[in-house]
Write an enzyme that holds these catalytic residues in place. Structure first.
Site, mmCIF file in Angstrom:
data_model
loop_
_atom_site.group_PDB
_atom_site.id
_atom_site.type_symbol
_atom_site.label_atom_id
_atom_site.label_comp_id
_atom_site.label_asym_id
_atom_site.label_seq_id
_atom_site.Cartn_x
_atom_site.Cartn_y
_atom_site.Cartn_z
ATOM 1 N N HIS A 123 0.858 -1.192 0.000
ATOM 2 C CA HIS A 123 0.000 0.000 0.000
ATOM 3 C C HIS A 123 0.890 1.236 0.000
ATOM 4 O O HIS A 123 2.123 1.107 -0.022
ATOM 5 C CB HIS A 123 -0.978 -0.027 1.181
ATOM 6 N N HIS B 286 3.972 1.510 2.393
ATOM 7 C CA HIS B 286 5.196 0.833 1.936
ATOM 8 C C HIS B 286 5.802 1.586 0.757
ATOM 9 O O HIS B 286 7.018 1.741 0.660
ATOM 10 C CB HIS B 286 4.900 -0.598 1.484
ATOM 11 N N CYS C 149 0.660 -9.757 20.788
ATOM 12 C CA CYS C 149 -0.274 -9.404 19.723
ATOM 13 C C CYS C 149 0.259 -9.963 18.414
ATOM 14 O O CYS C 149 1.338 -9.597 17.953
ATOM 15 C CB CYS C 149 -0.455 -7.891 19.604
ATOM 16 N N CYS D 251 0.857 -7.295 15.680
ATOM 17 C CA CYS D 251 2.102 -6.505 15.773
ATOM 18 C C CYS D 251 3.344 -7.379 15.694
ATOM 19 O O CYS D 251 4.444 -6.860 15.541
ATOM 20 C CB CYS D 251 2.207 -5.767 17.097
ATOM 21 N N CYS E 251 -5.128 -4.502 21.798
ATOM 22 C CA CYS E 251 -4.076 -3.817 21.046
ATOM 23 C C CYS E 251 -4.756 -2.699 20.256
ATOM 24 O O CYS E 251 -5.674 -2.967 19.489
ATOM 25 C CB CYS E 251 -3.388 -4.792 20.100
ATOM 26 N N HIS F 289 -4.626 -3.222 16.383
ATOM 27 C CA HIS F 289 -5.289 -4.356 15.745
ATOM 28 C C HIS F 289 -6.641 -4.691 16.355
ATOM 29 O O HIS F 289 -7.292 -5.631 15.933
ATOM 30 C CB HIS F 289 -4.358 -5.576 15.726
ATOM 31 N N LYS G 246 -6.302 6.755 10.241
ATOM 32 C CA LYS G 246 -5.284 5.734 10.129
ATOM 33 C C LYS G 246 -5.660 4.808 8.983
ATOM 34 O O LYS G 246 -6.826 4.467 8.813
ATOM 35 C CB LYS G 246 -5.233 4.942 11.439
ATOM 36 N N LYS H 203 -7.517 -1.757 6.855
ATOM 37 C CA LYS H 203 -8.448 -2.560 6.065
ATOM 38 C C LYS H 203 -9.865 -2.403 6.588
ATOM 39 O O LYS H 203 -10.817 -2.374 5.820
ATOM 40 C CB LYS H 203 -8.044 -4.034 6.115
#
Ligand code: MSP
Length: 477
Positions: free
Chosen positions: A21, A24, A129, A132, A146, A149, A300, A303
């Site tokens: 995405h 990256h 987690c 992570c 978390c 997530h 943020k 997905k």
């Protein structure tokens, strides 16, 4: 002949449980602009990127996809490779941590740690987690979950091999304080130093029982355990250039001149990595540059929210070169910031369609029409003046300087109104000056827009300058 400067530059290796995405893409394009700049200066460059393919999170994603774990990794690694091809990333190597060579090297690194007494078997219990790939502490949790997530960490208790980090901390602190390993921006250096001083950095687990996680590198001295994540991941920076088997190649490139990363993985790069290198008696990387994490239209990227932007979507809309340019022109490198799609369009129209593209079209059209012969002087001193911004990692300022030069050119063309000039000599002089300006600006844009800037250079350097094709069609906002 003077010895060439070398530049070994890396990106993080990206987890293959996620598809590429723009987060990256951002780091990878930044690295690519830098290495292209270095190559342009004549430096010897090695640019490394790749994929991080071991761990519970990846095994879990593979399971969900119904594919065999290795097949799943192959599929996602290929997506990263395709994305970088699309974005014209000029990496010299693409490391995959499931490569045989890398795994063998990691195994040897573990053996060295073991022989040096730097590993210790201990009972580990913690909140882990999977998202992570790390143990969380109480203070990391929000509503027992978390925060990244939105899931409760798993409680994990097992015998693991621990890396004795604590004994390295005073040395690491000293090296960071003295900038022997330079951590930029300085706020990040201070963050790392406080972590060390607060005493929160402890010996940490570097392996897992195969019964809990099997997807990792086998340990050479313990059949029941596999390597867990950070030794495997971080050592990609040395295994990719030959460590430990091809030391000639390794010594040519190591130490890394620059590791690029965002703050999410700061601790691992600024503390664990130096410790591993000290343990291996290897020099430390010269610089870590930590850029900010950006949000998309204020949120943020996730997905769940459904606002993940894939590089291909940007490329479809703006083209490859403009995508690279737009990613880097959004905000000063290093700052935490927000990416807004409407700013992309505005910037595209202002800088590229109406700016660079329009200037190239105006000048080349008039030259073709009047069949003028243009001699370029190819003066490059102004390019050297951009070096200071590159040294400060201020890509936004490189872009700003380029755009002001284009604006001056625009003013010059408007003032001289070459379309009204009848005297061929005067016209040649005015358009000659404009062509020289476009030439130098295109040279400066090459690292950002390697295709289009080169296309413009080819047009300008041709025996007879021809009208440029439309480079950046205007977009509706
Ligand atoms: N596999 C580890 C890194 C190991 S390096 C030895 C990892 N992978 S990751 O896929 O999560 O990539 C994290 C990196 O992706 C960040 O450090 C940053 O370079 C980039 N980014 C991902 N999302 C981003 C943003 N939203 N904003 C900026 N950079 C982002 O961590």
């Amino acid at each position: 002949m003077a010895k060439k400067n070398k530049a070994y530059i890396t990106t993080p290796i990206y987890y293959v449980n996620d598809e590429p995405h723009i987060g990256h893409a951002y780091t990878t394009v930044v690295g690519d602009v830098l290495v292209r700049y270095h190559r342009q200066k004549g430096d010897d460059v090695f640019y490394l990127t790749g994929t991080d393919e071991h761990g519970a999170k990846i095994a879990e994603s593979a399971m969900k996809s119904g594919l065999d774990t290795q097949e799943f990794c192959d599929m996602t690694a290929a997506k990263f490779q395709d994305a970088w091809k699309t974005l014209n990333i000029s990496n010299d190597y693409f490391i995959r941590t499931t490569n045989k060579d890398h795994k063998e090297a990691v195994s040897k690194i573990f053996q060295t740690f073991h022989e040096k007494g730097l590993l210790e078997e201990k009972e580990y219990e913690g909140m882990y987690c999977v998202g992570c790939e790390k143990f969380l502490s109480e203070r990391d949790l929000v509503d027992d979950k978390c925060p990244d997530h939105k899931r409760e960490p798993e409680s994990l208790k097992e015998k693991n091999w621990f890396f004795k980090l604590e004994q390295f901390l005073p040395k690491i602190q000293e090296l960071i304080e003295k900038d022997e390993i330079q951590i930029l921006p300085v706020t990040r250096k201070n963050e790392v130093l406080s972590l060390i001083k607060e005493g929160v950095m402890k010996d940490f687990s570097v392996s897992r029982q195969k019964t809990s996680v099997a997807w990792g590198v086998d340990l050479p001295f313990d059949d029941n355990q596999v390597s867990y994540v950070w030794v495997d991941a971080l050592s990609n920076y040395i295994t990719s250039i030959g460590y430990p088997d091809d030391m000639d190649k390794f010594n040519k490139w190591w130490p890394a001149d620059l590791h690029l990363l965002a703050q999410d993985i700061l601790k691992f790069h600024a503390i664990y990595w130096p410790a591993f290198l000290l343990a291996l008696d290897l020099p430390l990387p010269k610089t870590l540059f930590i850029h900010g994490f950006f949000t998309i239209n204020g949120e943020k990227m996730s997905k769940t929210i459904g606002n993940v932007i894939k590089p291909q979507e940007l490329v479809d809309k703006y083209g490859v070169d403009a995508t690279r340019y737009l990613l880097l022109s959004q905000f000063p490198f290093g700052q935490e910031s927000d990416i807004r799609e409407d700013h992309f369009v505005e910037r595209y129209n202002a800088d590229l369609a109406n700016g660079y593209g329009n200037a190239v079209a105006r000048v080349t059209t008039l030259i073709e029409k009047n069949e003028l012969k243009i001699e370029l002087d190819k003066k490059t001193d102004w390019l050297d003046s951009l070096g200071k911004h590159y040294s400060n990692y201020r890509f936004d300022l490189v872009i700003k300087d380029i755009m002001s030069r284009l604006q001056e050119l625009d003013g010059y063309i408007t003032e001289k109104a070459p379309w009204k000039i009848e005297d061929q000599d005067v016209l040649t002089e005015v358009l000659g000056k404009a062509s020289n300006e476009l030439w130098i600006v295109s040279q400066a844009l090459l690292p950002f827009m390697p295709n289009i800037a080169q296309q413009v250079l080819d047009i300008l350097e041709a025996e007879q300058i021809k009208k440029a094709p439309p480079l950046f069609p205007r977009l509706e906002n």
